[in-house]
Design a protein around this motif. Structure first.
Motif, PDB file in Angstrom:
ATOM      1  N   ALA A   1     -18.960   1.542  12.027  1.00  0.00           N
ATOM      2  CA  ALA A   1     -17.809   2.442  12.032  1.00  0.00           C
ATOM      3  C   ALA A   1     -17.286   2.654  10.622  1.00  0.00           C
ATOM      4  O   ALA A   1     -17.517   1.851   9.711  1.00  0.00           O
ATOM      5  N   VAL A   2     -16.558   3.746  10.460  1.00  0.00           N
ATOM      6  CA  VAL A   2     -15.811   4.053   9.246  1.00  0.00           C
ATOM      7  C   VAL A   2     -14.339   4.028   9.631  1.00  0.00           C
ATOM      8  O   VAL A   2     -13.919   4.777  10.524  1.00  0.00           O
ATOM      9  N   THR A   3     -13.566   3.178   8.962  1.00  0.00           N
ATOM     10  CA  THR A   3     -12.186   2.928   9.373  1.00  0.00           C
ATOM     11  C   THR A   3     -11.233   3.067   8.201  1.00  0.00           C
ATOM     12  O   THR A   3     -11.475   2.508   7.126  1.00  0.00           O
ATOM     13  N   ALA A   4     -10.164   3.820   8.406  1.00  0.00           N
ATOM     14  CA  ALA A   4      -9.085   3.907   7.426  1.00  0.00           C
ATOM     15  C   ALA A   4      -8.159   2.708   7.622  1.00  0.00           C
ATOM     16  O   ALA A   4      -7.710   2.440   8.743  1.00  0.00           O
ATOM     17  N   VAL A   5      -7.901   1.996   6.520  1.00  0.00           N
ATOM     18  CA  VAL A   5      -7.129   0.757   6.584  1.00  0.00           C
ATOM     19  C   VAL A   5      -5.924   0.860   5.652  1.00  0.00           C
ATOM     20  O   VAL A   5      -6.092   1.077   4.444  1.00  0.00           O
ATOM     21  N   PRO A   6      -4.700   0.733   6.152  1.00  0.00           N
ATOM     22  CA  PRO A   6      -3.531   0.801   5.262  1.00  0.00           C
ATOM     23  C   PRO A   6      -3.585  -0.278   4.179  1.00  0.00           C
ATOM     24  O   PRO A   6      -3.807  -1.455   4.470  1.00  0.00           O
ATOM     25  N   THR A   7      -3.391   0.143   2.939  1.00  0.00           N
ATOM     26  CA  THR A   7      -3.339  -0.781   1.795  1.00  0.00           C
ATOM     27  C   THR A   7      -2.211  -0.328   0.878  1.00  0.00           C
ATOM     28  O   THR A   7      -2.436   0.164  -0.222  1.00  0.00           O
ATOM     29  N   PRO A   8      -0.969  -0.487   1.307  1.00  0.00           N
ATOM     30  CA  PRO A   8       0.172   0.076   0.578  1.00  0.00           C
ATOM     31  C   PRO A   8       0.493  -0.686  -0.696  1.00  0.00           C
ATOM     32  O   PRO A   8       0.055  -1.817  -0.912  1.00  0.00           O
ATOM     33  N   GLY A   9       1.302  -0.047  -1.520  1.00  0.00           N
ATOM     34  CA  GLY A   9       1.792  -0.642  -2.758  1.00  0.00           C
ATOM     35  C   GLY A   9       1.615   0.300  -3.920  1.00  0.00           C
ATOM     36  O   GLY A   9       2.577   0.620  -4.611  1.00  0.00           O
ATOM     37  N   HIS A  10       0.385   0.745  -4.140  1.00  0.00           N
ATOM     38  CA  HIS A  10       0.182   1.752  -5.177  1.00  0.00           C
ATOM     39  C   HIS A  10       1.005   2.986  -4.835  1.00  0.00           C
ATOM     40  O   HIS A  10       1.664   3.580  -5.690  1.00  0.00           O
ATOM     41  N   THR A  11       0.953   3.382  -3.571  1.00  0.00           N
ATOM     42  CA  THR A  11       1.873   4.360  -2.992  1.00  0.00           C
ATOM     43  C   THR A  11       2.273   3.832  -1.618  1.00  0.00           C
ATOM     44  O   THR A  11       1.610   2.940  -1.071  1.00  0.00           O
ATOM     45  N   PRO A  12       3.322   4.369  -1.004  1.00  0.00           N
ATOM     46  CA  PRO A  12       3.772   3.830   0.283  1.00  0.00           C
ATOM     47  C   PRO A  12       2.744   3.933   1.400  1.00  0.00           C
ATOM     48  O   PRO A  12       2.693   3.058   2.271  1.00  0.00           O
ATOM     49  N   GLY A  13       1.953   5.005   1.396  1.00  0.00           N
ATOM     50  CA  GLY A  13       0.990   5.206   2.470  1.00  0.00           C
ATOM     51  C   GLY A  13      -0.450   5.135   1.999  1.00  0.00           C
ATOM     52  O   GLY A  13      -1.333   5.761   2.603  1.00  0.00           O
ATOM     53  N   HIS A  14      -0.701   4.382   0.940  1.00  0.00           N
ATOM     54  CA  HIS A  14      -2.070   4.250   0.437  1.00  0.00           C
ATOM     55  C   HIS A  14      -2.965   3.643   1.517  1.00  0.00           C
ATOM     56  O   HIS A  14      -2.559   2.763   2.261  1.00  0.00           O
ATOM     57  N   GLN A  15      -4.202   4.148   1.603  1.00  0.00           N
ATOM     58  CA  GLN A  15      -5.169   3.581   2.529  1.00  0.00           C
ATOM     59  C   GLN A  15      -6.521   3.429   1.832  1.00  0.00           C
ATOM     60  O   GLN A  15      -6.858   4.182   0.912  1.00  0.00           O
TER      61      GLN A  15
END
Length: 321
Positions: free
Chosen positions: A236-250
């Motif tokens: 699978a290809v999955t978008a994973v939230p990774t905030p900090g650089h911007t509020p909604g970075h993924q």
């Protein structure tokens, strides 16, 4: 090409204001792939650079697509003020090409294509864009993503999904052409809803990307971890939230079903110094404390699961954590 900027702490609140001191560079038009005539504009590209590098995981081919290379407007010590001499020594071993003369930071601007059996493609980020794009204030436009896609054998109709890791101008530039027409008209464009909600009304991302995609019915806001391609229990290809650089970075996890997954990191780490010393903050992170926690978590999981990192700005596209 080197840009010069006199930074001011008063400008940190507005990222583009910090970078705007650099003059726009380069000129050009869209590649023939996009329906125009491509002008020669290679002065900001390294001689002999390989523009497409690929790795496989399970059924997926992950291709690193080099849109541009340039010198960052801020000297590296100003971009990463907490980095120590020891941090820089370790970082230079990891990415020596990032270390330019007189303390400059040399970086790539890279997108990724994930091709699955049958030839359909998920594109992750769209680079700095054409001359006149919002990144023109500071980045080495025009980028060459359209011609690189053509070289990789990817047509615009092959792209059925575009994942934007975040809405900074060097990551969304080729989402639309200079007229505001979406470059990938058959693709849904996946963005975290929190990233859109955090935009100011006058942010260039709103007028240049969000509104055109919304009008075209191509904007696909998501909340949290979202499977973009694949089925439960399978590759699978999955978008994973990774905030900090911007509020909604993924970031994007490409899981081939084994222990050789690939994490497309976006801007969770933008320089090898943050790989060598994850506590080192980047001056233009929106929330440095959150970005630091996110970076540690991403690196820890990647090491545990033996994932490779696919980076946006290091001069090596694929690195081990």
């Amino acid at each position: 090409m080197t840009h010069h900027l006199v930074p001011s702490d008063a400008l940190i609140a507005t990222r583009r204001a910090v970078l705007r001191g650099a003059a726009a560079v380069g000129a050009g038009t869209l590649a023939a792939w996009a329906g125009g005539t491509r002008a020669a504009a290679a002065s900001h590209h390294r001689t002999g650079t390989v523009h497409v590098v690929s790795r496989h995981t399970g059924p997926y081919e992950v291709m690193a697509l080099l849109d541009a290379h340039g010198t960052f407007p801020l000297p590296r010590q100003e971009a990463f003020p907490d980095a120590t001499d020891a941090d820089w020594v370790r970082a230079e071993r990891l990415d020596p090409a990032a270390f330019g003369a007189d303390g400059t930071w040399e970086l790539d601007f890279r997108c990724y294509a994930v091709r699955r059996p049958g030839g359909r493609v998920t594109l992750v980020d769209t680079g700095i864009g054409a001359a006149g794009s919002p990144a023109s204030d500071w980045a080495p436009v025009p980028g060459r993503l359209p011609s690189v896609l053509q070289h990789a054998g990817i047509g615009r109709d092959d792209v059925d999904t575009v994942v934007l890791t975040h809405l900074h101008e060097d990551h969304f530039g080729w989402t639309v052409d200079p007229s505001g027409t979406p470059m990938f008209p058959g693709a849904r464009h996946v963005v975290q809803r929190a990233e859109i909600a955090a935009l100011d009304a006058d942010d260039s991302a709103m007028s240049y990307v969000v509104e055109p995609l919304r009008r075209a019915g191509l904007l696909h806001p998501v909340d949290g971890r979202t499977k973009v391609q694949g089925r439960p229990g399978c590759a699978a290809v999955t978008a994973v939230p990774t905030p900090g650089h911007t509020p909604g970075h993924q970031s994007v996890l490409v899981d081939g079903g084994g222990r050789d997954g690939i994490v497309i990191t976006g801007d969770v780490l933008v320089h090898a110094v943050q790989l060598a010393a994850p506590d080192v903050a980047y001056r233009l992170e929106d929330d440095r404390a959150t970005a630091r926690r996110t970076r540690w978590a991403l690196l820890s999981e990647a090491r545990t699961r033996h994932h490779v990192l696919a980076t946006a700005h290091l001069n090596r596209p694929f690195v081990s954590p």
